[in-house]
Design a protein around this motif. Structure first.
Motif, short mmCIF file in Angstrom:
data_model
loop_
_atom_site.label_atom_id
_atom_site.label_comp_id
_atom_site.label_asym_id
_atom_site.label_seq_id
_atom_site.Cartn_x
_atom_site.Cartn_y
_atom_site.Cartn_z
N LYS A 1 2.89 12.72 1.77
CA LYS A 1 2.78 12.47 3.22
C LYS A 1 1.63 13.25 3.84
O LYS A 1 0.93 12.77 4.71
CB LYS A 1 4.09 12.84 3.92
CG LYS A 1 5.15 11.78 3.82
CD LYS A 1 6.10 11.85 5.02
CE LYS A 1 7.05 10.68 5.05
NZ LYS A 1 8.10 10.77 4.04
N MET B 1 -5.35 11.39 6.20
CA MET B 1 -6.17 10.18 6.15
C MET B 1 -6.06 9.38 7.46
O MET B 1 -7.04 8.82 7.94
CB MET B 1 -5.75 9.29 4.97
CG MET B 1 -6.10 9.87 3.63
SD MET B 1 -7.86 10.17 3.43
CE MET B 1 -8.46 8.51 3.42
N THR B 2 -4.85 9.35 8.03
CA THR B 2 -4.67 8.64 9.31
C THR B 2 -5.51 9.33 10.38
O THR B 2 -6.22 8.68 11.16
CB THR B 2 -3.17 8.64 9.72
OG1 THR B 2 -2.44 8.07 8.65
CG2 THR B 2 -2.94 7.86 10.99
N LEU B 3 -5.44 10.66 10.38
CA LEU B 3 -6.21 11.44 11.36
C LEU B 3 -7.71 11.14 11.19
O LEU B 3 -8.42 10.87 12.17
CB LEU B 3 -5.93 12.93 11.11
CG LEU B 3 -6.41 13.91 12.15
CD1 LEU B 3 -5.64 13.68 13.45
CD2 LEU B 3 -6.16 15.35 11.67
N ARG C 1 -9.07 8.54 9.95
CA ARG C 1 -9.37 7.16 10.33
C ARG C 1 -9.49 7.01 11.85
O ARG C 1 -10.23 6.18 12.34
CB ARG C 1 -8.29 6.21 9.80
CG ARG C 1 -8.81 5.38 8.64
CD ARG C 1 -7.80 4.38 8.20
NE ARG C 1 -6.82 4.98 7.30
CZ ARG C 1 -5.87 4.30 6.68
NH1 ARG C 1 -5.76 3.01 6.86
NH2 ARG C 1 -5.03 4.89 5.87
N LEU C 2 -8.70 7.82 12.57
CA LEU C 2 -8.71 7.72 14.03
C LEU C 2 -9.94 8.40 14.65
O LEU C 2 -10.30 8.15 15.79
CB LEU C 2 -7.43 8.37 14.60
CG LEU C 2 -6.13 7.60 14.28
CD1 LEU C 2 -4.91 8.40 14.73
CD2 LEU C 2 -6.14 6.23 14.96
N ALA D 1 -1.44 11.41 3.46
CA ALA D 1 -1.41 10.19 4.29
C ALA D 1 -1.70 10.54 5.75
O ALA D 1 -2.45 9.84 6.43
CB ALA D 1 -0.07 9.49 4.14
N TRP D 2 -1.13 11.65 6.23
CA TRP D 2 -1.38 12.06 7.62
C TRP D 2 -2.85 12.44 7.82
O TRP D 2 -3.47 12.04 8.81
CB TRP D 2 -0.50 13.27 7.99
CG TRP D 2 0.95 12.93 8.17
CD1 TRP D 2 1.47 11.72 8.59
CD2 TRP D 2 2.08 13.78 7.93
NE1 TRP D 2 2.85 11.78 8.61
CE2 TRP D 2 3.26 13.03 8.22
CE3 TRP D 2 2.23 15.10 7.49
CZ2 TRP D 2 4.53 13.56 8.09
CZ3 TRP D 2 3.51 15.62 7.37
CH2 TRP D 2 4.64 14.85 7.67
N ARG E 1 -15.95 12.49 12.09
CA ARG E 1 -15.47 12.49 10.70
C ARG E 1 -16.57 13.02 9.77
O ARG E 1 -16.33 13.80 8.86
CB ARG E 1 -15.07 11.07 10.31
CG ARG E 1 -14.40 11.02 8.94
CD ARG E 1 -13.68 9.72 8.71
NE ARG E 1 -14.55 8.57 8.76
CZ ARG E 1 -14.39 7.53 9.56
NH1 ARG E 1 -13.38 7.49 10.38
NH2 ARG E 1 -15.23 6.52 9.54
N HIS F 1 0.86 -1.20 0.00
CA HIS F 1 0.00 0.00 0.00
C HIS F 1 0.89 1.24 0.00
O HIS F 1 1.80 1.33 0.83
CB HIS F 1 -0.87 0.06 1.26
CG HIS F 1 -1.78 -1.11 1.41
ND1 HIS F 1 -3.04 -1.15 0.86
CD2 HIS F 1 -1.61 -2.29 2.05
CE1 HIS F 1 -3.60 -2.31 1.15
NE2 HIS F 1 -2.76 -3.02 1.88
#
Ligand code: NAP
Length: 252
Positions: free
Chosen positions: A227, A233-235, A237-238, A230-231, A244, A222
């Motif tokens: 970046k 998206m991580t945020l 997801r959390l 990606a950050w 959201r 993946h």
């Protein structure tokens, strides 16, 4: 250029990321099989690829049609006998609102992004089952959540992502690398600048191609980039789902 002396199939090669990937790979003494619907653009691309020292077989096809996809693969095998890497990149979508869109448009978006992928994925697995290889898919960060104005596109990219997850489990012993690529906003003819909430997030195709080829060379499962995306998206997801929804609703 680390990918050299290989035969590479690229779908969606007439424009944007697929076109830029083909040009980059043309410097590596490779055999390229390039496909999309617009034949004139593929012919032009083939001339550029050959001028850069690689071989190129352009085959015009609508990737929604499985028979047309089989013909593309056949043309590639007739020319070069094997395909080592398949970059399944065709796709795209226009903004739609679920309160206004009709079923035909939703289903068409699925065909453009999912069928065009599956129609190459299955014959490519069959081809690589014994000899190994790499199959890469251009997904999207949009394929992780139902994003506003992108519902059908998000759903289609999610379907492709999940199918590839199963391939990684079931075909793991076949020496095939399945690489899921999730480019953030990239300046291509397929990106409408009005759809980008924060302009600073947009990257150039050259940068995207570098990231994509690095992941393909390494067989990375993946790869989301840049970046910053990606950050984010991580945020996202959390976050709890209700939060959201609120954030995405405000962004829309
Ligand atoms: N640009 C971004 O910000 C971004 C971000 C995330 C993911 N992506 C994904 O990246 C991929 C490439 O998009 P792009 O930005 O490079 O857009 P693009 O410049 O519009 O390129 C899309 C390519 O897909 C081909 N294609 C579309 N429908 C097809 C069909 N039915 N049969 C065969 N080929 C078809 C097009 O060729 P023809 O029209 O000649 O058929 C074209 O070569 C897409 O899967 C897109 O979803 C893009």
């Amino acid at each position: 250029m680390a990918i050299t002396g290989k035969t590479i199939l690229i779908t969606g090669a007439s424009s944007g990321l697929g076109h830029a990937l083909a040009l980059s790979l043309s410097h590596g003494n490779n055999n390229l099989v390039v496909t999309a619907r617009r034949e004139g653009l593929l012919q032009e691309l083939a001339k550029q690829v050959e001028a850069n020292g690689s071989r190129c077989t352009p085959v015009a096809a609508d990737a929604i049609d499985p028979h047309a996809c089989e013909a593309v693969i056949r043309a590639g095998l007739d020319a070069y006998e094997r395909i080592d890497v398949a970059i399944l990149n065709a796709g795209g979508g226009k903004p739609v609102h679920m309160a206004e869109v009709d079923a035909a448009t939703v289903l068409h978006t699925m065909r453009v992004n999912y069928d065009t992928f599956v129609n190459f994925l299955c014959p490519m697995i069959a081809h690589m089952r014994d000899m190994g290889g790499t199959i890469a898919h251009t997904g999207s960060p949009a394929g992780f959540f139902g994003l506003p104005k992108s519902g059908p596109y998000s759903a289609a990219k999610a379907a492709g992502r999940i199918l590839l997850d199963t391939c990684r489990i079931e075909v793991a012993n076949r020496k095939i690398d399945f690489v899921a690529l999730y480019p953030g906003f990239t300046e291509t003819p397929g990106l409408d600048p009005d759809d980008v909430p924060i302009k600073a997030l947009v990257i150039q195709p050259e940068r995207a191609v570098k990231e994509m080829l690095r992941a393909i060379e390494r067989g990375t499962s993946h790869r989301m980039f840049p970046k910053r995306i990606a950050w984010l998206m991580t945020l996202a997801r959390l976050m709890p789902e209700w939060l959201r929804r609120r954030v995405l609703g405000a962004a829309a």
